[in-house]
Write a protein that holds these residues in place. Structure first.
Motif, PDB file in Angstrom:
ATOM      1  N   TYR A  49       0.831  -1.199   0.000  1.00 53.27           N
ATOM      2  CA  TYR A  49       0.000   0.000   0.000  1.00 53.27           C
ATOM      3  C   TYR A  49       0.869   1.254   0.000  1.00 53.27           C
ATOM      4  N   SER A  50       1.969   1.206   0.725  1.00 55.94           N
ATOM      5  CA  SER A  50       2.903   2.325   0.724  1.00 55.94           C
ATOM      6  C   SER A  50       3.505   2.504  -0.666  1.00 55.94           C
ATOM      7  N   LEU A  52       1.979   1.864  -3.432  1.00 56.69           N
ATOM      8  CA  LEU A  52       0.946   2.530  -4.236  1.00 56.69           C
ATOM      9  C   LEU A  52       0.890   4.022  -3.927  1.00 56.69           C
ATOM     10  N   CYS A 130      -5.599  -4.851  -7.171  1.00 59.76           N
ATOM     11  CA  CYS A 130      -5.824  -3.436  -7.505  1.00 59.76           C
ATOM     12  C   CYS A 130      -6.967  -3.281  -8.494  1.00 59.76           C
TER      13      CYS A 130
END
Length: 424
Positions: A49-50, A52, A130
């Motif tokens: 997530y980081s 992204l 995603c």
């Protein structure tokens, strides 16, 4: 010699053609990456997530710069006339037809992703996560977006409309427009999944790097910085495949129509890649890498490591120069600035030099046959990229802007002039 003769004898100005992207856009994206990487390393945010968020941190500053400073939304190449929006009732039928074509395209992409099992394994599983979560949002958001943009487009009947028109039996359908639409979405389908799959691993590797350790080891430092350069490259490339919008003037103007170009490009990426372990162009058996050959020689390790980092930096710079317009097999505006003022294919050139210097195939851990085979195979890999460059140019030369850039580079570009001299 009189005054007029003296003036005529002076070198005449030969200005470089204007680039479709400003240098400021890429610089803003790079600053965004640096800011988020600083935060991520400080707090140990090394998860997917980081990673992204890093892509978003790259994208937002570029969009802001492009709209506020470059005012790309006012470029004639957008095909948009903001001054005279048409009433919704006059464009509604066109928009509904376009939405039908767009949704049918997305449904076909979903079938491809759902059918190919490898898309749900390994790193690709993150890309599918995603897409699965983004799909409902995109479906809903496409309705107001298409209804809005069609009121401003000079010619709203694009490839999606022609596909929708063909599906609904309407008149005036152009098959070539449909083929162009499918090619453009084929590019996004293949490459965006690949980019999203490789975003988290490189990001995590760099964020987890122990700065105290790498500073005392030239090989570790070089590899850590090379990882950083590829992190930049992947972030910009991922943004490029996502942000294909006319208001940003980043839409795909044309996707390469030549089968040879698709063949040359696809053989450089999984699952079709020829250079991977066990592939027909795998040059690694019987070889090692630069750290092996120069071990025990710290000065050489530092020098070669610096060269490899510099080559990877050029590779990342070549992607960064696109801003949010990077994409294989497409024309989204011609670049003439940054490394593209020196070479027409700086990424391919730097990548191949990196492989030769990092591997040194003439040195072998096996036999002289292994060395000869590795050298020939790596030369064949270079041949693939040369062929790829030529097939891309065949497509881009359909654009008069690229022909002007090509001619200017022939006269002024450092690398083309160097190769011209070598050829005599």
């Amino acid at each position: 010699m009189d005054h007029d003769d003296a003036l005529s004898a002076r070198p005449q100005p030969d200005p470089r053609p204007r680039s479709a992207v400003s240098g400021g856009a890429g610089l803003c994206g790079l600053i965004g990456i640096f800011v988020w990487l600083g935060i991520a390393r400080w707090y140990g945010l090394d998860g997917p997530y980081s990673a992204l968020v890093n892509v978003v941190a790259c994208a937002l500053p570029m969009v802001a710069w492009s709209l506020i400073v470059d005012k790309v939304h006012r470029n004639a190449s957008t095909g948009i006339d903001w001054s005279a929006p048409r009433p919704l009732r006059t464009t509604l039928d066109t928009s509904l037809t376009k939405l039908a074509g767009l949704w049918a395209t997305w449904a076909a992409i979903a079938v491809v992703y759902g059918t190919v099992r490898s898309y749900w394994q390994g790193n690709f599983a993150f890309a599918m996560w995603c897409f699965t979560n983004a799909a409902p949002i995109l479906f809903v958001a496409s309705i107001p977006y298409v209804l809005w943009i069609d009121r401003h487009l000079i010619e709203p009947r694009d490839g999606a409309w022609h596909l929708g028109g063909w599906m609904t039996g309407q008149a005036g359908v152009d098959p070539e427009a449909i083929y162009g639409h499918l090619r453009a979405w084929g590019v996004k389908t293949f490459f965006l999944a690949f980019m999203l799959a490789i975003v988290p691993p490189g990001f995590a590797s760099f964020v987890r790097g122990d700065l105290q350790s790498v500073l005392h080891d030239p090989v570790a430092l070089a590899n850590w910085l090379i990882t950083f350069m590829f992190l930049i490259d992947v972030a910009f490339a991922t943004v490029g495949y996502i942000l294909t919008f006319r208001p940003l003037d980043s839409h795909i103007r044309s996707a390469n129509p030549f089968a040879a170009a698709w063949m040359a490009a696809l053989m450089c990426y999984p699952p079709f890649i020829l250079m991977n372990e066990g592939g027909p162009l795998d040059y690694h058996p019987g070889t090692s890498d630069w750290a092996y050959w120069f071990q025990g020689h710290p000065v050489l390790l530092a020098l070669v490591g610096a060269v490899l980092v510099a080559l990877t930096a050029i590779y990342a710079w070549a992607t960064m120069a696109f801003g949010f317009r990077f994409s294989n097999l497409t024309n989204r505006g011609i670049l003439t600035h940054g490394p593209y003022a020196i070479s027409r294919h700086p990424a391919y050139l730097s990548k191949n030099l990196f492989w030769w210097i990092s591997t040194i195939p003439i040195l072998t851990t096996g036999s002289i046959v292994d060395a000869a085979r590795a050298t020939l195979l790596l030369a064949a890999v270079g041949g693939v990229y040369f062929w790829r460059a030529k097939t891309e140019e065949r497509h881009l030369k359909l654009d008069p802007d690229y022909r002007a850039y090509f001619d200017w580079m022939t006269r002024n570009g450092l690398v083309p002039r160097l190769f011209a001299r070598l050829r005599g």
